[in-house]
Design a protein around this motif. Structure first.
Motif, PDB file in Angstrom:
ATOM      1  N   LYS A 519      21.687 -33.185 -27.533  1.00 10.72           N
ATOM      2  CA  LYS A 519      21.615 -35.029 -27.092  1.00 10.72           C
ATOM      3  C   LYS A 519      22.226 -35.746 -27.143  1.00 10.72           C
ATOM      4  O   LYS A 519      23.561 -35.439 -28.531  1.00 10.72           O
ATOM      5  N   SER A 520      22.373 -37.089 -27.081  1.00 13.78           N
ATOM      6  CA  SER A 520      23.574 -38.138 -27.179  1.00 13.78           C
ATOM      7  C   SER A 520      22.991 -38.974 -27.983  1.00 13.78           C
ATOM      8  O   SER A 520      21.826 -38.338 -28.788  1.00 13.78           O
ATOM      9  N   VAL A 521      24.273 -39.787 -28.475  1.00 15.63           N
ATOM     10  CA  VAL A 521      23.975 -40.257 -30.494  1.00 15.63           C
ATOM     11  C   VAL A 521      22.841 -41.543 -30.189  1.00 15.63           C
ATOM     12  O   VAL A 521      21.890 -41.418 -30.799  1.00 15.63           O
ATOM     13  N   GLU A 522      22.302 -41.649 -29.086  1.00 16.25           N
ATOM     14  CA  GLU A 522      21.476 -42.828 -28.771  1.00 16.25           C
ATOM     15  C   GLU A 522      19.986 -42.332 -28.433  1.00 16.25           C
ATOM     16  O   GLU A 522      19.493 -42.389 -29.321  1.00 16.25           O
ATOM     17  N   GLN A 523      19.943 -40.970 -28.603  1.00 12.66           N
ATOM     18  CA  GLN A 523      19.134 -40.059 -28.125  1.00 12.66           C
ATOM     19  C   GLN A 523      18.486 -39.822 -29.842  1.00 12.66           C
ATOM     20  O   GLN A 523      17.121 -39.957 -30.310  1.00 12.66           O
ATOM     21  N   ILE A 524      19.365 -39.378 -30.316  1.00 12.26           N
ATOM     22  CA  ILE A 524      19.326 -38.938 -31.643  1.00 12.26           C
ATOM     23  C   ILE A 524      19.385 -40.387 -32.659  1.00 12.26           C
ATOM     24  O   ILE A 524      17.637 -40.208 -33.525  1.00 12.26           O
ATOM     25  N   ALA A 525      19.265 -41.383 -32.662  1.00 13.61           N
ATOM     26  CA  ALA A 525      19.170 -42.465 -33.111  1.00 13.61           C
ATOM     27  C   ALA A 525      17.607 -42.905 -32.501  1.00 13.61           C
ATOM     28  O   ALA A 525      17.287 -43.391 -33.541  1.00 13.61           O
ATOM     29  N   ALA A 526      17.408 -42.979 -32.197  1.00 13.56           N
ATOM     30  CA  ALA A 526      15.951 -43.300 -31.374  1.00 13.56           C
ATOM     31  C   ALA A 526      14.688 -41.865 -31.616  1.00 13.56           C
ATOM     32  O   ALA A 526      14.291 -42.674 -31.487  1.00 13.56           O
ATOM     33  N   GLN A 527      15.533 -41.428 -32.281  1.00 15.23           N
ATOM     34  CA  GLN A 527      14.272 -40.231 -33.224  1.00 15.23           C
ATOM     35  C   GLN A 527      14.460 -40.635 -34.872  1.00 15.23           C
ATOM     36  O   GLN A 527      13.329 -40.068 -35.830  1.00 15.23           O
ATOM     37  N   GLY A 528      15.048 -41.928 -35.055  1.00 16.04           N
ATOM     38  CA  GLY A 528      14.845 -42.386 -36.706  1.00 16.04           C
ATOM     39  C   GLY A 528      15.772 -42.552 -37.706  1.00 16.04           C
ATOM     40  O   GLY A 528      15.838 -42.715 -38.495  1.00 16.04           O
ATOM     41  N   TYR A 529      16.690 -42.306 -36.443  1.00 14.62           N
ATOM     42  CA  TYR A 529      18.164 -41.509 -37.824  1.00 14.62           C
ATOM     43  C   TYR A 529      19.473 -42.854 -36.960  1.00 14.62           C
ATOM     44  O   TYR A 529      19.177 -43.757 -36.211  1.00 14.62           O
ATOM     45  N   ASP A 530      19.895 -43.280 -38.269  1.00 13.83           N
ATOM     46  CA  ASP A 530      20.766 -44.450 -38.574  1.00 13.83           C
ATOM     47  C   ASP A 530      21.753 -43.845 -37.712  1.00 13.83           C
ATOM     48  O   ASP A 530      22.525 -42.950 -37.421  1.00 13.83           O
ATOM     49  N   GLU A 531      21.819 -44.986 -36.481  1.00  7.42           N
ATOM     50  CA  GLU A 531      22.845 -44.871 -35.638  1.00  7.42           C
ATOM     51  C   GLU A 531      24.218 -45.001 -36.336  1.00  7.42           C
ATOM     52  O   GLU A 531      24.488 -43.669 -35.636  1.00  7.42           O
ATOM     53  N   LYS A 532      24.371 -46.242 -37.424  1.00 11.12           N
ATOM     54  CA  LYS A 532      25.834 -45.512 -37.646  1.00 11.12           C
ATOM     55  C   LYS A 532      26.093 -44.364 -38.313  1.00 11.12           C
ATOM     56  O   LYS A 532      27.287 -43.997 -38.031  1.00 11.12           O
ATOM     57  N   THR A 533      24.957 -43.172 -39.096  1.00 14.35           N
ATOM     58  CA  THR A 533      25.178 -42.201 -39.913  1.00 14.35           C
ATOM     59  C   THR A 533      25.492 -41.428 -38.236  1.00 14.35           C
ATOM     60  O   THR A 533      25.840 -40.035 -38.301  1.00 14.35           O
TER      61      THR A 533
END
Length: 588
Positions: A519-533
């Motif tokens: 998964k891309s960073v964008e897709q993972i962040a869209a799952q509710g994870y902090d984008e910077k993390t």
């Protein structure tokens, strides 16, 4: 009732051990004959072992494999056997030898050659073109090899359309956690779709980074389990197949003719009779054997034990040595090693420093006592001070940083390797997948070792494995203090892993998404994870590829392990995480 008695020989072959492999095969032929089996099957490439990799490029290896098959053929008096080997024509083929009563009747060539993940069979083999049906004791049987059964309209379908009542697949299906569930769903579906009995004979054992879980299984025409062998153990599974049940099912729901379906291969129309007598119905009935599948943690744990045992024993090492830190990773590695090899073959080394908590040595000694492991203690303080003194001039005016931390890890690596050299003990690395992924390891320090048992085990799973082993032991084999303490490398005052990494219960799901699911960073962040993390984790993973290339081999237990499964270039400018405000942090 018309029956075919079939035996599935779930054996542990070793690559290149032709003498040992032949002995295993012949022993199981004799057991199958004594059990009254009409047919005995062995795993894919059982004769040379799987996977042989570039040994297949050596003509002498291929010839030795053919000579070994000749010895197997001579041992098949009064029985039919299906044995995996390498066939040599103008090209090489991943093949199944169909043998009866001391003669080679036919050879089946694997049709579908996997070329993904850990597989690269197209590098070595040519694909087969035909999938005949054979008559065994009056029963139509279609033989195929491993990947062939995974195709919905593959050889199994072609063979069933041509009259096969039983589909027998010989396989070397590498393990990862949970794989048996979807593998069995697939096999059950093949049985239902083709109105045939499906028998799956799988390899068991460890080969370098791969583990094969066995769990050979047979399904009836309605997709129900007839028999199942144990996971991670050698076994001869013998079962009676109700062939009349196949005919009854097909009268109710006929198999569509081949011409009505687009198949991935052709099937020889003629039936090749191996032995013409009818399957016997007069034998004493066998007790049904359906081994229960293991729970998730038990399954992973047994895979790690088997992979460790086979790596050490098959490579002839005298024993192993482990750096015991009092932490959870070294605790589970030591526990697995003792279960795999026995406590006499496992040696512990405790290496305290000025930053080590007194509890660390206490927990390490308590664990060693619980396991019956002999330990030695060597302080690294004198060597560490000598390093600091030697470097004081060069480092003058430069603040201490991760360099001083890594010196300690490298001293420990040197001590472990010294004992390894002196006593012939293989160093077992104790790094887990979370650390390997993010590079939270020291080159030539805690990355030192000959085999990395938990290299593919995320940190959160390490804890669950410890808890599982404590439950199975009935007491705290791994001390509770180890499980409750905050993880720390103890290379500086008051250090914790979370100073540098997100908490593991947050880190591991991000790693699963980024590494295993792509998964891309964008897709993972869209799952509710902090984008910077997420960006930080992705950057650490990408920046540590060069370190992973220098890591020891370790056991694969996830769908996508570093190394054979996931192959990224070290020199690579593709960055999903973009620019971050903070400077990148790497641990060399």
């Amino acid at each position: 009732m018309r029956q075919l008695r079939i035996a599935l020989a779930q054996i542990n072959s070793t690559v290149g051990d032709f003498k040992g492999n032949v002995r295993l095969i012949v022993d199981n032929i004799e057991k199958a004959r004594a059990a009254g089996a009409d047919l005995v099957a062995f795993p894919e490439l059982a004769v040379p072992g799987y996977p042989p990799e570039d040994l297949l490029l050596k003509p002498s290896f291929i010839q030795a494999n053919i000579k070994a098959l000749d010895q197997v053929i001579a041992a098949t008096r009064g029985i039919t056997a299906v044995v995996g080997f390498v066939d040599r024509k103008s090209d090489l083929y991943n093949a199944a030898a169909i043998i009866h009563d001391g003669r080679l009747v036919a050879i089946y060539h694997k049709v579908h050659l996997p070329n993904y993940g850990v597989f690269d069979e197209q590098r070595y083999f040519n694909a087969g073109k035909a999938c005949p049906v054979f008559g065994v004791a009056g029963v139509g049987v279609g033989f195929n090899v491993c990947e062939d059964i995974w195709f919905e309209t593959g050889p199994a379908t072609a063979q069933a359309s041509a009259g096969a009542e039983v589909i027998l697949n010989i396989s070397a299906s590498p393990y990862h956690h949970g794989k048996h569930h979807f593998r069995e769903r697939m096999l059950s579906a093949r049985a239902i779709d083709n109105a045939a009995i499906v028998a799956f004979c799988n390899m068991v054992g460890g080969q370098d980074e791969l583990v094969f879980d066995g769990a050979s299984v047979i399904f009836d025409v309605r997709g129900n389990t007839i028999a199942r062998a144990r996971q991670f153990e050698e076994e001869l599974l013998v079962a009676d197949l109700d062939v009349d049940g196949v005919l009854n099912k097909r009268r109710q729901d006929p198999v569509p003719p081949k011409k009505n379906r687009e198949l991935s291969c052709d099937c020889i129309e003629k039936r090749i009779e191996i032995v013409g007598s009818k399957a016997s119905a007069g034998r004493t009935a066998l007790e049904k054997q359906v081994s229960v599948l293991l729970e998730p943690e038990a399954e992973v744990y047994k895979a790690l034990v088997l992979g460790t045992r086979d790596y050490i024993h098959k490579n002839g090492f005298k024993g192993v040595i482990i750096g015991l830190s009092g932490g959870v990773d070294s605790s589970i590695v030591a526990t697995i090693a003792v279960d795999a090899l026995g406590h006499d073959a496992v040696h512990g080394l405790i290496m305290p420093s000025r930053f080590s908590s007194p509890l660390s040595a206490e927990y390490a000694e308590q664990l060693a006592a619980n396991l019956g492991v002999e330990t030695q203690t060597i302080s690294i303080e004198q060597a560490y001070q000598a390093y600091l003194d030697s470097l004081s001039g060069v480092f003058s005016g430069v603040k201490p940083d991760v360099t001083e931390e890594n010196i300690q890890a490298r001293i420990r690596g040197n001590l472990l390797m010294a004992l390894s050299n002196k006593f012939g003990w293989l160093v077992l690395n104790t790094g887990n997948k979370s650390e390997v992924a993010t590079g939270y390891t020291t080159l030539y320090g805690d990355m030192a070792g000959g085999f990395a048992i938990i290299k593919d085990v995320p940190k959160t799973l390490v804890y669950r494995l410890c808890q599982y082993r404590n439950r199975s032991a009935g007491f705290d084999l791994v001390p509770q203090g180890v499980l409750k303490r905050v993880p720390s490398a103890e290379l500086r005052p008051e250090q914790t892993d979370h100073d540098s990494l997100p908490p593991y219960d947050l880190l591991d799901p991000i790693l699963l998404a980024y590494v295993e699911e792509d998964k891309s960073v964008e897709q993972i962040a869209a799952q509710g994870y902090d984008e910077k993390t997420v960006k930080k984790v992705a950057r650490l993973v990408d920046g540590s590829e060069y370190k992973r290339r220098q890591a020891p081999p370790g056991i694969k237990i996830t769908p996508k392990a570093f190394g054979r499964d996931r192959r990224l270039p070290i020199t690579n400018k593709f960055r999903e995480w973009g620019d971050l405000d903070e400077n990148p942090e790497y641990w060399y």
